[in-house]
Write a protein that holds these residues in place. Structure first.
Motif, PDB file in Angstrom:
ATOM      1  N   GLN A  10      -6.336   6.079  -4.550  1.00 35.42           N
ATOM      2  CA  GLN A  10      -7.109   5.368  -5.380  1.00 35.42           C
ATOM      3  C   GLN A  10      -8.118   4.660  -4.918  1.00 35.42           C
ATOM      4  O   GLN A  10      -9.161   4.215  -5.503  1.00 35.42           O
ATOM      5  N   GLN A  11      -7.564   3.731  -3.887  1.00 35.63           N
ATOM      6  CA  GLN A  11      -8.289   2.664  -3.451  1.00 35.63           C
ATOM      7  C   GLN A  11      -8.351   2.568  -1.978  1.00 35.63           C
ATOM      8  O   GLN A  11      -7.944   1.873  -1.044  1.00 35.63           O
ATOM      9  N   GLN A  12      -9.072   3.774  -1.485  1.00 37.50           N
ATOM     10  CA  GLN A  12      -9.451   4.172  -0.117  1.00 37.50           C
ATOM     11  C   GLN A  12     -10.292   3.256   0.635  1.00 37.50           C
ATOM     12  O   GLN A  12      -9.694   2.850   1.944  1.00 37.50           O
ATOM     13  N   PRO A  13     -11.082   2.583   0.399  1.00 40.44           N
ATOM     14  CA  PRO A  13     -11.998   1.632   0.940  1.00 40.44           C
ATOM     15  C   PRO A  13     -11.314   0.473   1.218  1.00 40.44           C
ATOM     16  O   PRO A  13     -11.269  -0.089   2.605  1.00 40.44           O
ATOM     17  N   LEU A  14     -10.370  -0.136   0.306  1.00 39.77           N
ATOM     18  CA  LEU A  14      -9.487  -1.237   0.468  1.00 39.77           C
ATOM     19  C   LEU A  14      -8.473  -1.006   1.515  1.00 39.77           C
ATOM     20  O   LEU A  14      -8.349  -1.780   2.507  1.00 39.77           O
ATOM     21  N   ILE A  62       0.860  -1.359  -0.123  1.00 41.67           N
ATOM     22  CA  ILE A  62      -0.066   0.101   0.058  1.00 41.67           C
ATOM     23  C   ILE A  62       1.042   1.287   0.151  1.00 41.67           C
ATOM     24  O   ILE A  62       1.596   1.505   0.980  1.00 41.67           O
ATOM     25  N   THR A  63       0.838   2.094  -1.134  1.00 40.02           N
ATOM     26  CA  THR A  63       1.949   3.035  -1.330  1.00 40.02           C
ATOM     27  C   THR A  63       1.276   4.153  -1.870  1.00 40.02           C
ATOM     28  O   THR A  63      -0.186   4.395  -2.007  1.00 40.02           O
ATOM     29  N   GLY A  64       1.865   5.065  -2.252  1.00 39.94           N
ATOM     30  CA  GLY A  64       1.432   6.288  -2.968  1.00 39.94           C
ATOM     31  C   GLY A  64       2.250   6.519  -4.494  1.00 39.94           C
ATOM     32  O   GLY A  64       2.971   5.741  -4.521  1.00 39.94           O
ATOM     33  N   GLU A  65       1.504   7.338  -5.238  1.00 41.07           N
ATOM     34  CA  GLU A  65       2.019   7.901  -6.392  1.00 41.07           C
ATOM     35  C   GLU A  65       2.794   8.897  -6.751  1.00 41.07           C
ATOM     36  O   GLU A  65       3.239   9.198  -7.707  1.00 41.07           O
ATOM     37  N   SER A  88      -8.662   1.668   9.198  1.00 35.66           N
ATOM     38  CA  SER A  88      -8.968   3.144   8.975  1.00 35.66           C
ATOM     39  C   SER A  88      -8.028   4.002   9.715  1.00 35.66           C
ATOM     40  O   SER A  88      -7.919   4.968  10.202  1.00 35.66           O
ATOM     41  N   GLN A  89      -6.422   3.411   9.714  1.00 35.81           N
ATOM     42  CA  GLN A  89      -5.490   4.049   9.870  1.00 35.81           C
ATOM     43  C   GLN A  89      -4.570   4.495   8.734  1.00 35.81           C
ATOM     44  O   GLN A  89      -3.903   4.038   8.361  1.00 35.81           O
ATOM     45  N   ALA A  90      -4.743   5.911   8.760  1.00 31.52           N
ATOM     46  CA  ALA A  90      -3.905   6.697   7.346  1.00 31.52           C
ATOM     47  C   ALA A  90      -2.351   6.622   7.937  1.00 31.52           C
ATOM     48  O   ALA A  90      -2.043   7.547   8.880  1.00 31.52           O
ATOM     49  N   THR A  91      -1.625   5.914   7.157  1.00 31.28           N
ATOM     50  CA  THR A  91      -0.108   6.063   7.519  1.00 31.28           C
ATOM     51  C   THR A  91       0.642   6.856   6.354  1.00 31.28           C
ATOM     52  O   THR A  91       0.158   6.486   4.979  1.00 31.28           O
ATOM     53  N   PRO A  92       1.532   7.684   6.598  1.00 27.28           N
ATOM     54  CA  PRO A  92       2.183   8.255   5.698  1.00 27.28           C
ATOM     55  C   PRO A  92       3.187   7.581   4.585  1.00 27.28           C
ATOM     56  O   PRO A  92       3.525   7.605   3.789  1.00 27.28           O
ATOM     57  N   SER A  93       3.914   6.267   5.709  1.00 26.75           N
ATOM     58  CA  SER A  93       4.615   5.562   4.760  1.00 26.75           C
ATOM     59  C   SER A  93       4.035   4.365   4.182  1.00 26.75           C
ATOM     60  O   SER A  93       3.074   3.984   4.726  1.00 26.75           O
ATOM     61  N   PRO A  94       4.649   3.740   3.407  1.00 29.93           N
ATOM     62  CA  PRO A  94       4.207   2.448   2.645  1.00 29.93           C
ATOM     63  C   PRO A  94       3.939   1.376   3.590  1.00 29.93           C
ATOM     64  O   PRO A  94       4.794   1.226   4.511  1.00 29.93           O
ATOM     65  N   GLN A  95       3.144   0.573   3.511  1.00 28.55           N
ATOM     66  CA  GLN A  95       2.643  -0.774   4.411  1.00 28.55           C
ATOM     67  C   GLN A  95       2.576  -1.920   3.455  1.00 28.55           C
ATOM     68  O   GLN A  95       2.235  -1.920   2.164  1.00 28.55           O
ATOM     69  N   TYR A 121       0.459  -3.975  -5.841  1.00 28.12           N
ATOM     70  CA  TYR A 121       0.426  -2.902  -4.931  1.00 28.12           C
ATOM     71  C   TYR A 121      -0.705  -2.139  -5.392  1.00 28.12           C
ATOM     72  O   TYR A 121      -1.310  -2.283  -6.459  1.00 28.12           O
ATOM     73  N   VAL A 122      -0.950  -1.177  -4.470  1.00 33.01           N
ATOM     74  CA  VAL A 122      -2.090  -0.320  -4.623  1.00 33.01           C
ATOM     75  C   VAL A 122      -1.919   1.222  -4.225  1.00 33.01           C
ATOM     76  O   VAL A 122      -0.832   1.363  -3.572  1.00 33.01           O
ATOM     77  N   TYR A 123      -2.317   2.034  -4.970  1.00 32.85           N
ATOM     78  CA  TYR A 123      -2.300   3.432  -4.398  1.00 32.85           C
ATOM     79  C   TYR A 123      -3.293   3.757  -3.394  1.00 32.85           C
ATOM     80  O   TYR A 123      -4.650   3.447  -3.685  1.00 32.85           O
TER      81      TYR A 123
END
Length: 810
Positions: free
Chosen positions: A428-432, A393-396, A439-446, A423-425
């Motif tokens: 783009q895939q917030q519900p997943l 789970i990462t960012g673009e 429901s914990q938004a983390t700034p680093s990839p997991q 991998y997912v952004y």
């Protein structure tokens, strides 16, 4: 001479005749039972379509001539196929149950007799070819026969992966016999390439033929992506081959050279697909390659490189291509090195399908929709080996690029059959991501390791502690946890129900719709070109109906507008109207409002001159008199009542605050010669005009002609329950008569004129403020009709203080 037979001889002849009839009856019964489709398939007469289909598949596998070497396997297979064709078609099944016939419909008794006597003659080795009776269909054609249910359940969905070439024929079609050799040769060439073949017998499958739009035989139809196209050229192998190639989408295979191969190979990041390059000597991509590209268009991007061109030398030299044989290169995330390669002179469709299907996903693909997630991370099956999905789970953003590259390197070095990396952004895939990260938004990839348990979305998962930064420590920690998971499946301790993934390719729907519209218009043009009028009649009828309605509306509107533009002749008995009144009457006709609100301006010292004194000829200003206490309620009611008239260009709407300009209304009424008579005021009431309550009065002021029309508020609520309300409704005329009582004197006011004392005004504000303007709509209609009485004024009073009350006109 008559010969009389003895009684024993008569009994012998009767017995012989009886035996003959019994034998013939047995033969007929045997023939009927032999062709009973229920007995052939081994099902009861009340069997459902599911049971019939199941029995057919079982018998077809058992008696298929390629698997069963019994000499009678071919005849038995044809009999099974014919029986299934009858029972799978509800109409033919009903006809068989009713009449015992094998044909589609009960035509006549003679046909039934003809079939029975054919069976009788066949048992005595009667040769039907002497009379040119149609023989049984060849087994080579019987395997291509289509029926209605099979076409809709199997062929139509499969046409999105491969094109179909369908021939519509019948038993008594002599033109079909002439094209049969060309058809067989075409089938032998196109079927190995991956083209689906079908045959529709119009005599048996009239319903399917109508669905295809085939009304004559022979007809050849192409089917791609569910779209039906008729073949109209000469029946030649080359034309049929080109017909299939033209049915395929245009941009299936991209032409690649030294100038565009780098953007093509780097497109994996945006398209989320591997790339395949075919190197060959021919100038155009082969049909086999296009058919493969069509079958895997949702997974892989295809390009073609012509080896003989001079502008492809750098490309050939970089990948060390052998120019003597066709070569297939498949690229994933690494553009400098092919992930797989195949080279062969006689490349077959089976080899190409196996080559592409084994590499149809990237090493670490991005989950962009639910379908890709289902294929990459399938649901656990009890009879198969477990498969785990390692999800990043990462960012673009560019800041995540190093950690994403490290995850790709880890997946490449730890590739196993039981592990799938993806991998997912997170954006783009917030519900997943919220379901997996709780429901914990983390700034680093997991990194999350999961196993799907059922189709409803239930998964077992576990997050890797410490996140993922791409360091060697992170790689070592992830490797240990994956090894532990393969030894102990209970390592996945958490469970969740995942929502369906968002379709990130949804914006491409507009482009797909444009392509579909292009195909639709192309089909219309093709039908018009070849005069297929029977199929075009519904579409042509719809088009001409729409054009008739459109042009009819335009013509009627044009004539109506021209009639409205003509000047209206005055009636002979009416006085002639001035130019101003004619323009005012025509402009004040009922028009729909142009806005969904009413613009109401306040009359102040600044706007008084422009909105009244210098108002253009033919225009009127409708002014509402209110106070600070009743401002909000009266303005809402005023806007509601005059909204339907707000579209009239000669009407303007304003309001006057009586608390700020208390002297204006008495000054206006005092300057009107006939105001006392019209309002019912006596001489001793004029002194009280200054203290009267004019809240709710509405005036229509014509600034140019110096006259106004007056609306006096009337209370229209329920008056039975309040005796004081009946006294509040008295007018100026009744006010002079009811001053004998003290309680009436303190609260008497005009129901027709709306004036009263300050005590009555306070009570009216609470009781009557919502009903003061109830009849304003009717008054506005009379204003539009010009039937209201007009009160003339010599000059408009000023809004200035009473000490400097001069004429505004001066």
């Amino acid at each position: 001479m008559l010969i009389r037979m003895s009684s024993p001889r008569r009994r012998a002849c009767a017995a012989l005749l009886l035996v003959t009839l019994v034998v013939l009856g047995d033969r007929l019964v045997d023939g009927a039972s032999e062709h009973d489709p229920y007995k052939v398939l081994g099902v009861s007469r009340s069997a459902s379509q599911t049971e019939i289909k199941k029995a057919y598949k079982h018998l077809a596998r058992e008696w298929h001539p390629d698997k069963n070497k019994d000499p009678g396997a071919e005849d038995m297979f044809i009999k099974i196929t014919k029986s299934y064709e009858i029972l799978s078609n509800e109409e033919r099944r009903a006809n068989f149950d009713r009449y015992g016939q094998m044909e589609e419909s009960h035509q006549s008794f003679g046909h039934s007799q003809q079939r029975d006597f054919r069976g009788f003659h066949n048992s005595f080795y009667f040769d039907e070819s002497f009379f040119h009776f149609p023989r049984s269909r060849d087994f080579a054609d019987s395997k291509y026969l289509l029926h209605h249910a099979q076409f809709n359940s199997d062929v139509l969905p499969d046409s999105h992966r491969k094109p179909y070439l369908i021939k519509v024929t019948s038993d008594w079609c002599f033109a079909c016999i002439h094209i049969e050799p060309v058809w067989r040769e075409t089938v032998q060439q196109l079927e190995p390439l991956g083209v689906g073949i079908g045959i529709v017998d119009m005599g048996y499958e009239r319903r399917l033929a109508n669905q295809l739009g085939a009304h004559r035989t022979p007809s050849i139809i192409g089917l791609v992506n569910g779209r039906i196209t008729f073949f109209h050229q000469a029946v030649v192998v080359e034309h049929l081959r080109q017909f299939i190639e033209d049915l395929l989408p245009q941009r299936l295979v991209e032409k690649i050279n030294d100038r565009n191969y780098l953007p093509f190979l780097s497109g994996w990041h945006v398209e989320n697909k591997p790339s395949v390059l075919l190197f060959d000597q021919v100038p155009i991509a082969p049909l086999l390659y296009k058919l493969t590209a069509f079958a895997f268009k949702d997974y892989v991007r295809f390009g073609y490189v012509e080896q003989g061109e001079t502008y492809n030398t750098r490309l050939l030299r970089q990948f060390n291509i052998n120019t003597y044989a066709p070569t297939l290169l498949l690229f994933k995330e690494n553009m400098d090195r092919a992930a797989d390669i195949i080279q062969a002179r006689g490349m077959k469709r089976q080899i190409m399908d196996e080559f592409v299907s084994n590499n149809k996903f990237l090493q670490v693909p991005r989950l962009v929709n639910q379908q890709l997630f289902d294929e990459l991370c399938p649901v656990k099956q009890f009879h198969r080996r477990r498969k785990y999905c390692v999800l990043l789970i990462t960012g673009e953003e560019q800041a995540f690029a190093p950690s994403n590259k490290a995850f790709l390197d880890f997946a490449t070095s730890n590739s196993k059959d039981v592990l799938r990396f993806a991998y997912v952004y997170q954006r783009q895939q917030q519900p997943l991501c919220q379901a997996l990260l709780q429901s914990q938004a983390t700034p680093s990839p997991q990194v999350v390791v999961l196993e799907r348990r059922n189709q409803a979305g239930k998964v077992l998962y576990r997050s890797v502690l410490g996140g993922w930064n791409g360091s060697e420590e992170d790689k070592h920690r992830l490797h240990e946890q994956l090894e532990l998971l393969q030894r102990d499946p209970s390592y996945l301790s958490s469970d969740a129900t995942l929502p369906e993934l968002n379709n990130e390719m949804a914006p491409m729907f507009l482009i797909q719709w444009m392509y579909a519209a292009y195909d639709f218009f192309l089909q219309i043009y093709d039908d018009l070109l070849y005069s297929n009028w029977r199929e075009m009649m519904p579409i042509l009828s719809l088009i001409f109906s729409a054009l008739f309605i459109l042009f009819g509306t335009v013509i009627i509107q044009a004539f109506s507008e021209s009639g409205e533009d003509k000047p209206q002749k005055p009636k002979p008995r009416e006085p002639p109207k001035t130019k101003e009144e004619v323009s005012s009457r025509s402009s004040t006709s009922s028009r729909p409002p142009k806005k969904d609100f009413v613009e109401v301006t306040e009359l102040t010292d600044i706007t008084y001159i422009s909105n009244l004194v210098k108002l253009r000829p033919g225009h009127m200003n409708v002014v509402l008199v209110l106070t600070d206490a009743s401002k909000n309620a009266l303005l809402r009611k005023f806007a509601k009542e005059v909204f339907s008239f707000s579209g009239t260009q000669t009407l303007h709407f304003s309001f006057l605050n009586a608390d700020k300009h208390r002297h204006w209304m008495p000054s206006l009424l005092a300057s009107t010669p006939d105001s006392s008579q019209s309002l019912g005021l006596s001489d001793d009431d004029d002194d009280d005009a200054e203290s009267s309550d004019f809240t709710g009065y509405v005036l229509a002021l014509n600034g140019h002609k110096k006259y106004f029309c007056l609306f006096r508020p009337v209370y229209t609520g329920d008056e039975s329950g309040d005796p004081a309300s009946s006294q509040v409704l008295s007018s100026f005329r009744r006010k002079s008569r009811s001053r004998s009582r003290s309680h009436s004197r303190s609260r008497s006011r005009s129901g027709e004129d709306g004036a009263g004392s300050k005590r009555g005004s306070a009570r009216a504000t609470s009781l009557e403020v919502h009903h003061k303007l109830d009849r304003l709509g009717l008054w506005m209609e009379r204003l539009m009709e010009g039937t209201l009485s007009r009160l003339r004024v010599p000059a408009w009073p000023s809004l200035a203080a009473p000490g400097c009350n001069t004429s505004a006109d001066s």
